[in-house]
Design a protein around this motif. Structure first.
Motif, PDB file in Angstrom:
ATOM      1  N   VAL A   3     -13.061   0.921 -18.774  1.00 46.16           N
ATOM      2  CA  VAL A   3     -14.035   0.092 -19.764  1.00 46.16           C
ATOM      3  C   VAL A   3     -12.730  -0.089 -20.997  1.00 46.16           C
ATOM      4  O   VAL A   3     -12.529   0.629 -21.442  1.00 46.16           O
ATOM      5  N   ILE A   4     -12.716  -1.581 -21.174  1.00 49.76           N
ATOM      6  CA  ILE A   4     -11.885  -1.930 -22.322  1.00 49.76           C
ATOM      7  C   ILE A   4     -12.703  -2.042 -23.575  1.00 49.76           C
ATOM      8  O   ILE A   4     -12.242  -1.688 -24.696  1.00 49.76           O
ATOM      9  N   SER A   5     -13.791  -2.742 -23.371  1.00 44.55           N
ATOM     10  CA  SER A   5     -14.861  -2.730 -24.706  1.00 44.55           C
ATOM     11  C   SER A   5     -16.398  -2.693 -24.073  1.00 44.55           C
ATOM     12  O   SER A   5     -16.526  -2.623 -22.976  1.00 44.55           O
ATOM     13  N   ARG A   6     -17.068  -3.111 -25.010  1.00 41.08           N
ATOM     14  CA  ARG A   6     -18.533  -2.838 -24.581  1.00 41.08           C
ATOM     15  C   ARG A   6     -18.847  -4.035 -23.592  1.00 41.08           C
ATOM     16  O   ARG A   6     -19.634  -3.917 -22.715  1.00 41.08           O
ATOM     17  N   ASN A   7     -18.195  -5.334 -23.751  1.00 39.84           N
ATOM     18  CA  ASN A   7     -18.488  -6.379 -22.860  1.00 39.84           C
ATOM     19  C   ASN A   7     -17.461  -6.709 -21.770  1.00 39.84           C
ATOM     20  O   ASN A   7     -17.974  -7.157 -20.916  1.00 39.84           O
ATOM     21  N   VAL A   8     -16.385  -5.953 -21.862  1.00 43.34           N
ATOM     22  CA  VAL A   8     -15.314  -6.049 -20.958  1.00 43.34           C
ATOM     23  C   VAL A   8     -15.104  -4.950 -19.895  1.00 43.34           C
ATOM     24  O   VAL A   8     -14.721  -3.690 -20.540  1.00 43.34           O
ATOM     25  N   ILE A   9     -15.327  -5.026 -18.587  1.00 45.43           N
ATOM     26  CA  ILE A   9     -15.004  -3.981 -17.871  1.00 45.43           C
ATOM     27  C   ILE A   9     -14.277  -4.222 -16.479  1.00 45.43           C
ATOM     28  O   ILE A   9     -14.459  -5.321 -15.886  1.00 45.43           O
ATOM     29  N   LEU A  48     -11.559 -10.532 -15.965  1.00 43.01           N
ATOM     30  CA  LEU A  48     -11.529 -10.655 -17.384  1.00 43.01           C
ATOM     31  C   LEU A  48     -11.912 -11.893 -17.978  1.00 43.01           C
ATOM     32  O   LEU A  48     -11.585 -12.841 -17.543  1.00 43.01           O
ATOM     33  N   PRO A  49     -12.334 -11.864 -19.323  1.00 46.78           N
ATOM     34  CA  PRO A  49     -12.689 -13.035 -20.032  1.00 46.78           C
ATOM     35  C   PRO A  49     -11.488 -13.995 -20.148  1.00 46.78           C
ATOM     36  O   PRO A  49     -10.290 -13.405 -20.333  1.00 46.78           O
ATOM     37  N   ALA A  50     -11.464 -15.221 -20.388  1.00 40.59           N
ATOM     38  CA  ALA A  50     -10.562 -15.972 -20.360  1.00 40.59           C
ATOM     39  C   ALA A  50      -9.410 -15.535 -21.570  1.00 40.59           C
ATOM     40  O   ALA A  50      -8.372 -15.720 -21.492  1.00 40.59           O
ATOM     41  N   PHE A  51      -9.963 -15.136 -22.563  1.00 39.23           N
ATOM     42  CA  PHE A  51      -9.115 -14.989 -23.952  1.00 39.23           C
ATOM     43  C   PHE A  51      -8.271 -13.633 -23.560  1.00 39.23           C
ATOM     44  O   PHE A  51      -7.118 -13.788 -23.641  1.00 39.23           O
TER      45      PHE A  51
END
Length: 138
Positions: A3-9, A48-51
């Motif tokens: 878990v990196i953040s609330r939205n990124v896993i 992972l998201p593009a950012f």
């Protein structure tokens, strides 16, 4: 799962873990058991998201290869499970560290008091230097 953040896993299926033999001193234990962990994580093929992907691929970090694969070797513990946890923690820290955007620094103007102190200091130095000349006996 990391878990990196609330939205990124990052799901476990995207992380490739393999046990290998550790290097260095340790005697029979090192020679018999595969306690070191070799972690591979493909940034481009991840969810992972593009950012995050752009930030990781743009970074010139020693753990990220030119192909965009994060390679981490953990062998600091004698236990395979502890090395696995250490490798996952290092991956998590790497992603968090490289995804932080630094605050833009804005130049500030010097205060009136600091300008005054600077000029007074320059005047003091000037008088000190002017008194260093040759001494004449008249």
């Amino acid at each position: 799962m990391i878990v990196i953040s609330r939205n990124v896993i990052i799901p476990d299926s995207e992380i490739e873990l393999s046990a290998i033999r550790a290097q260095g001193a340790g005697g029979q234990h090192v020679n018999k058991n595969s306690t070191a962990i070799h972690l591979r994580f493909d940034i481009r093929a991840s969810s992972l998201p593009a950012f995050y992907q752009q930030r990781l691929l743009a970074a010139s970090h020693h753990l990220i290869s030119a192909d965009g694969i994060v390679i981490i070797k953990a062998q600091e513990f004698r236990s395979q499970e502890m090395n696995r946890e250490a490798a996952l923690k290092r991956l998590e820290n790497l992603i968090r560290e490289l995804s932080v955007t630094e605050k833009v620094r804005r130049d500030t103007r010097p205060t009136l008091a600091s300008k005054k102190r600077r000029l007074e200091g320059k005047a003091r130095k000037g008088t000190t230097k002017s008194l260093r000349g040759k001494v004449r006996m008249d």
